[in-house]
Scaffold this active site. Sequence first.
Site, mmCIF file in Angstrom:
data_model
loop_
_atom_site.group_PDB
_atom_site.id
_atom_site.type_symbol
_atom_site.label_atom_id
_atom_site.label_comp_id
_atom_site.label_asym_id
_atom_site.label_seq_id
_atom_site.Cartn_x
_atom_site.Cartn_y
_atom_site.Cartn_z
ATOM 1 N N ARG A 1 0.823 -1.210 0.000
ATOM 2 C CA ARG A 1 0.000 0.000 0.000
ATOM 3 C C ARG A 1 0.860 1.263 0.000
ATOM 4 N NH1 ARG A 1 -5.481 1.784 0.641
ATOM 5 N NH2 ARG A 1 -6.361 -0.304 0.741
ATOM 6 N N GLU B 1 -9.622 6.232 7.218
ATOM 7 C CA GLU B 1 -8.184 6.471 7.126
ATOM 8 C C GLU B 1 -7.765 7.731 6.373
ATOM 9 O OE1 GLU B 1 -8.015 2.404 5.588
ATOM 10 O OE2 GLU B 1 -6.097 2.239 6.625
HETATM 11 N N1 MTE Z 1 -11.801 5.855 14.656
HETATM 12 C C1 MTE Z 1 -11.832 5.576 15.968
HETATM 13 N N2 MTE Z 1 -12.517 6.374 16.794
HETATM 14 N N3 MTE Z 1 -11.169 4.496 16.476
HETATM 15 C C2 MTE Z 1 -10.432 3.655 15.659
HETATM 16 O O1 MTE Z 1 -9.847 2.683 16.144
HETATM 17 N N4 MTE Z 1 -9.666 3.167 13.360
HETATM 18 C C3 MTE Z 1 -9.384 3.723 12.024
HETATM 19 C C4 MTE Z 1 -10.604 4.462 11.486
HETATM 20 N N5 MTE Z 1 -11.135 5.370 12.465
HETATM 21 C C5 MTE Z 1 -10.375 3.949 14.259
HETATM 22 C C6 MTE Z 1 -11.107 5.075 13.796
HETATM 23 C C7 MTE Z 1 -8.968 2.723 11.053
HETATM 24 S S1 MTE Z 1 -7.358 2.225 11.031
HETATM 25 C C8 MTE Z 1 -9.842 2.210 10.130
HETATM 26 S S2 MTE Z 1 -9.328 1.129 8.936
HETATM 27 C C9 MTE Z 1 -11.257 2.573 10.138
HETATM 28 O O2 MTE Z 1 -11.587 3.482 11.179
HETATM 29 C C10 MTE Z 1 -12.072 1.286 10.292
HETATM 30 O O3 MTE Z 1 -13.419 1.500 10.373
HETATM 31 P P1 MTE Z 1 -14.364 1.771 9.103
HETATM 32 O O4 MTE Z 1 -13.928 0.844 8.021
HETATM 33 O O5 MTE Z 1 -15.700 1.468 9.618
HETATM 34 O O6 MTE Z 1 -14.153 3.202 8.733
HETATM 35 N N1 HPA Z 2 -5.886 -2.372 4.337
HETATM 36 C C1 HPA Z 2 -6.069 -2.649 5.634
HETATM 37 N N2 HPA Z 2 -5.988 -3.846 6.138
HETATM 38 C C2 HPA Z 2 -5.709 -4.851 5.312
HETATM 39 C C3 HPA Z 2 -5.501 -4.644 3.948
HETATM 40 C C4 HPA Z 2 -5.596 -3.322 3.434
HETATM 41 O O1 HPA Z 2 -5.416 -3.069 2.232
HETATM 42 N N3 HPA Z 2 -5.229 -5.832 3.397
HETATM 43 C C5 HPA Z 2 -5.278 -6.735 4.408
HETATM 44 N N4 HPA Z 2 -5.557 -6.141 5.564
HETATM 45 MO MO1 MOS Z 3 -7.163 0.240 9.486
HETATM 46 S S1 MOS Z 3 -5.122 0.333 9.507
HETATM 47 O O1 MOS Z 3 -7.151 -0.562 7.920
HETATM 48 O O2 MOS Z 3 -7.394 -1.021 10.628
#
Ligand code: MTE
Ligand code: HPA
Ligand code: MOS
Length: 776
Positions: free
Chosen positions: A322, A725
């Site tokens: 990534r 993210e």
């Molecule tokens: N927001 C909060 N409050 N706590 C978290 O742990 N994790 C982040 C983001 N926002 C996180 C957060 C990460 S790394 C990801 S991948 C996404 O939330 C995952 O949730 P979603 O796919 O529902 O957005």
């Molecule tokens: N993003 C986050 N988590 C993951 C991915 C990705 O692309 N692939 C496998 N785990």
């Molecule tokens: Mo988020 S780093 O894809 O849990």
Amino acid sequence: MNKHEAPIALSVLHKNTRHDSGPKHVTGTAEYIDDMIEPVGTMHAYLGLSTRAHAEIASIDLAAVKAAPGVIGVLTAEDIPGENDVSPSHKHDEPIFAQGKVHFWGQPMFAVVAETRDAARRAAQLAKVEYRDLPHALDVRAAQAAGGALVTDPLKLERGDLDAGFAAAPRRVKGSIAIGGQDHFYLEGQIAFAVPGEDEDVTVYSSTQHPSEVQLMVAQVLAIRHHAVTVQVRRMGGGFGGKETQGNLFAAVACLAAKKWNRACKIRPDRDDDMQATGKRHDFVVDYDVGYDENGKIHAVDAVYGARAGFSSDLSGPVTDRALFHADNAYWYPAVRVRSEPLYTNTVSNTAFRGFGGPQGMMAAERWIEDIAYALGKDPLEIRKANFYGTHTDNVTPYHQTVEDNVIHRVVEELEASSDYQARRQAIVAFNQTSSVLKKGIALTPVKFGISFTATWYNQAGALVHVYKDGSIHLSHGGTEMGQGLYIKVAQVVADAFGVGLDAVKIMATTTGKVPNTSATAASSGTDLNGMAAWDACEQIKRRLEAHAAKLYEADGVDCQWVQGGMMVGTRFVPFAELCASAYLNRVQLSAAGFYKTPTIHWDRATGRGHPFYYFAYGASVSEVTIDTLTGEYSVDRADILHDVGKSLNPVIDIGQIEGGFIQGMGWLTTEELVWDGKGQLRTHAPSTYKIPLASDIPPVFNVKLAEWSVNREPTIGRSKAVGEPPFMLAMSVVEALGMAVASVADYRYAPQLNTPVTPERVLMGVERIKREARG
Ligand code: MTE
Ligand code: HPA
Ligand code: MOS
């Protein structure tokens, strides 16, 4: 147009709706695993960790551990009925308990199980271990010097003719940037609580983003089938990627003990152990060679991305992939070659962290943009604009996906105007001419982030929706809640689908017993995937209710129309509860399993070509800083953000994600510094030595706006875009602004080239370096 997008009065979709656990969070009544009432006889486990970075275990004597007060027993590799492995990759290279060798300081070697957590914790310190030291390599440069062993296959992305690109470029910049790692610092640490059942059964409450993988790991470790293991997650106190795989070991240890002694078992490391024994964001060193011209247009990019992977593969393959997928950020490279090096190091195995390698890839891109700007004596924003992807041409990525939804020009244009960027920059340049000690900087940086798991099979989700006779609803899906607001968003989708209020929808804890074979809640795709799966389940039930209504009211041909609160059958209004009650009496199934898989994506890693991302999320930020050139201290005075979430499902939740993401990104890039000593021990393993941002670090002026006009061109749920993210990377503008302030000490003649985190020390060293260069 999808049915769920039909405008319905009072619908909760696309509306500001508070987090379902918000009141519980602030009143302390939200239940986390450590709050659960413990069954009588609950045992407590604690890990015994290595105190060498790389060594053979000559001998290990656990007699004193076993004899300590309150100890029930110990667990070592010999006590594992199945595989001594919790690696999420195909490599099987992550033992629960080290056998023969340790590969990093802090690696678990055994667990002690006792009547109380305190007894277990004290006993764990009593092991007598003799080591025979082996040579260790701790960081990227040391690993490269030691031969560059990799934990997993590297990736190469290539497009265009690199030699021709360089030949056509009148100017060239070569350099390196070191980009620091980051601890997740979730408020709730790693924890697992296992309750044994009959036969082979075990239920484990785990703070994990990936219940299905915990299920698989526990089954593999206990040598039982998946159906014997149930994993449940009500909520996490933050995950941020740190619980995509790092919960596996704790769940496995709790289950091993629970089955061995047939008693419930809980394991919760303290913060210092959590920080030493679990993986973090990968730090990178990127070596680059970039060809460009007098207008700042890039012709060729050749770069190598060395990453500190740690001792095992974990997710280092997809994370470093990534990084390469975001080596372009929002920029068109006519010719490009980027290569990853997921390096074996004698440190904890690094893992997923918000952005998943993307932030590191983008930081490098912004570095060479900055180098070019300073070499040409121009505002970096001009260079950024000169290199943005086009909307119809110059829009093919290094992985050969065409960028079809580019809105970066509009986002940047609007933010530049709304933040008053040009006038403020002029004022800052003027300020810096007369201010001798304090210097200011301002920068605007863009973000383009690819949405979808690059492991294509991960892009699937399931849901289970039950409607009861009174019209109330149980909602289960495979996604987990870590504070990001996934649960409320999917509940909004379901309430909207049935035209009922949110109070009719009960959000159930996530469990492998309700929805099987799920993916990690990660890659920001939780709502995209689970929202659609839940919607699919609702649609199935609605089709049955429609057929039932048509039959019941003998109104075949009469228009049955869903309205808020129920259904219009001809001119008759039937409340939802009444409809459900009559459906039951007429033997209509009111439960459905939904499913979704992301369309159109594909990716061939071997050739480095494909269409790995369903779409892109865009954003931009402007940061303004003031530095003290005598001490290196600084403040972030103002930040303006414009971010694209498509048609927001829940604007307040999205804005919260953007604010939080930006501040967490700022912490990564400014104050959060991980320091290992020469022996390989992490010396920053508590908030006393590791500084995360506080509420007081929020810029006093902080303007966050959604791009209200944006609608996802793909048919995602409600035409929204993922938000978890992408905003993290908006913090890059803070680094660039600090760079400008530093460079001002010699009239911007030298590129600032700050490594991250840009701590006050690095600001001061940067100022001193540039003053030295200016003196010649
Ligand atoms: N927001 C909060 N409050 N706590 C978290 O742990 N994790 C982040 C983001 N926002 C996180 C957060 C990460 S790394 C990801 S991948 C996404 O939330 C995952 O949730 P979603 O796919 O529902 O957005
Ligand atoms: N993003 C986050 N988590 C993951 C991915 C990705 O692309 N692939 C496998 N785990
Ligand atoms: Mo988020 S780093 O894809 O849990």
